[in-house]
Design a protein around this motif. Sequence first.
Motif, PDB file in Angstrom:
ATOM      1  N   ARG A 142       0.845  -1.203   0.000  1.00  0.00           N
ATOM      2  CA  ARG A 142       0.000   0.000   0.000  1.00  0.00           C
ATOM      3  C   ARG A 142       0.875   1.246   0.000  1.00  0.00           C
ATOM      4  N   GLN A 170       2.526   1.654  -3.412  1.00  0.00           N
ATOM      5  CA  GLN A 170       1.556   2.048  -4.446  1.00  0.00           C
ATOM      6  C   GLN A 170       1.223   3.533  -4.339  1.00  0.00           C
ATOM      7  N   LYS A 208       4.135   5.495  -5.590  1.00  0.00           N
ATOM      8  CA  LYS A 208       4.218   5.501  -7.060  1.00  0.00           C
ATOM      9  C   LYS A 208       3.016   6.217  -7.682  1.00  0.00           C
ATOM     10  N   GLU A 209       2.127   6.747  -6.835  1.00  0.00           N
ATOM     11  CA  GLU A 209       0.917   7.462  -7.263  1.00  0.00           C
ATOM     12  C   GLU A 209      -0.002   6.592  -8.114  1.00  0.00           C
ATOM     13  N   ARG A 210      -0.052   5.311  -7.792  1.00  0.00           N
ATOM     14  CA  ARG A 210      -0.970   4.425  -8.525  1.00  0.00           C
ATOM     15  C   ARG A 210      -2.327   4.362  -7.839  1.00  0.00           C
ATOM     16  N   ILE A 211      -2.318   4.569  -6.512  1.00  0.00           N
ATOM     17  CA  ILE A 211      -3.604   4.590  -5.790  1.00  0.00           C
ATOM     18  C   ILE A 211      -3.577   5.786  -4.833  1.00  0.00           C
ATOM     19  N   ASN A 212      -4.769   6.183  -4.377  1.00  0.00           N
ATOM     20  CA  ASN A 212      -4.842   7.181  -3.322  1.00  0.00           C
ATOM     21  C   ASN A 212      -4.841   6.461  -1.983  1.00  0.00           C
ATOM     22  N   ARG A 258       2.586  11.648  -1.393  1.00  0.00           N
ATOM     23  CA  ARG A 258       3.152  10.367  -1.855  1.00  0.00           C
ATOM     24  C   ARG A 258       3.684   9.530  -0.689  1.00  0.00           C
TER      25      ARG A 258
END
Length: 569
Positions: A62, A65, A68-72, A314
């Motif tokens: 988590r 992720q 890497k700014e793939r999820i909030n 981030r």
Amino acid sequence: DEEFDELCFEFGLELDEITSEKDIISKEKGEEKAKGASDVVLYKIDVPANRYDLLCMEGLVRGLQVFKERINLPRYEKIIPAEGEGQRLIITEQTAQIRPHAVAAVLRNITFTKDRYDSFIDLQEKLHQNICRKRALVAIGTHDLDTISGPFTFTAKAPSEIKFKPLNQSKEYTASQIMDLYRTDSHLRHYLHLIENKPRYPVIYDSNGVVLSMPPIINGDHTKISLNTRNVFIECTGTDITKAKIVLDIIVTMFSEYCEKPFTVEAAEVVYPNGKTHIYPELAYRTEKVKPEHINKKIGISETPSSLAKLLTRMCLKSHVTGNGNQIEIEIPPTRADIIHACDIVEDAAIAYGYNNIQMVIPKTYTIANQLPLNKLAELLRHDLAAAGFTEALTFALCSQEDIADKLGMDISATNAVRIANPKTAEFQVARTTLLPGLLKTIAANRKMPLPLKLFEISDIVVKDPNTDVGARNYRHLCAIYYNKSPGFEIIHGLLDRVMQLLEVPPNEENGYTIKAAEGTAFFPGRCAEVFAKGQSIGKLGVLHPDVITKFELTMPCSALEINIEPFV
């Protein structure tokens, strides 16, 4: 693998090594034992001790992720059940003497797989070792809620009154028998001391008298979690309420993602002996305000407020710029108990910016380092003692009690030595109070070398001193030893004169040095002298007593000098 290593580094972690169970076993125990072990690739990742939220796969993934700014970053919610429907944990006053605090929560409609279950157990174990201080501060219990019925009672009873079937055992035992049962258990024996000498042991019951657990030792077998468990009751008992809250928050935030409604936790009510109640888990969000220029200045960068806010977001610290761009408002989630002060926020900003991206600059202040005068003197003396034909030895600062007492004909109480509370070997029981035994042991180990042996050492000795803040004091001693077919007292005496010549201390009583006949337990009667300089006794020289020589397994006569060099700094 390289990309992942790079990512870990950027996130402030270290990918220690890429290995497998087979590799680990073959390294430790050899190829034979490793046969049949798993070949599955394992990543060993070093996590900073304060980041409890990265101690399991769920939290780590988590965190990466979000980085890497793939999820909030998910929002963790606690659901407070309708009046009378929630779980209650009642604490009785008997617990006050042994483990006064308890917190609880429920994970509803959770779905376990083998991997999730293993991770769930593993996280508890890691927390026990780390923030829980080997279960001394907090102990975690997780139970299958469908096998028990609340309200639950946390109390303390005499060991003979507690009886239940412990986890993975086939029959019931009393608490005293359980202690005996686990005394040989490689894992659990380390926790027995936490309660075994107490008159009462802590225990948690449900409304039907079923034992959930006897913290901090073992859970009951009745409430054991399996892959089919749907509802988990989590209790943390301890001596430190703050740590207990953090531990509960970490467990529920990590594993609530597998609940039917992800990232929701059902709250439980804890009733204190005084009748007050409290809802747990707290899952507290709080906001902090930090000035962007403060962050820039501390790190040594010049980023805009909005890009700093993005960097912090981030790092799982949701941030936005407020006012007219002169403040950043940061929301600290319940997973980040390590954010205590603004400097923790600055550190996270620096990690997200990338330490390697910070421009190197020459420091604004110039300072010129200087050698510590005592070390400088020791270095100068070392060179000249070597020039005088002596060989330098470096020996251990720890030794056995015999070395500094019995073997030198003294009583241990007279040495004023600092002892080690739990020495691992007989060789390392006390800190040395004299350098002599170390040099004698060095000669004993080098008896095959051609004679004469001329050794010296300049190092610290340690003695107890109640007047210092640590209760002990170091002194820098010089010790030299001459070992040959004849005692060679004149050689050691000559060395003392040479040392004094180098220190520019004249041989007279007023402002120089003198030697006077004295007695020393380690020295031959009538062959020992005390050295006086600067108006104080600084040590002794003489021919060693034959008993001392034989106790160190030597066969030739030996003369020695040991003085304190600190007065000459």
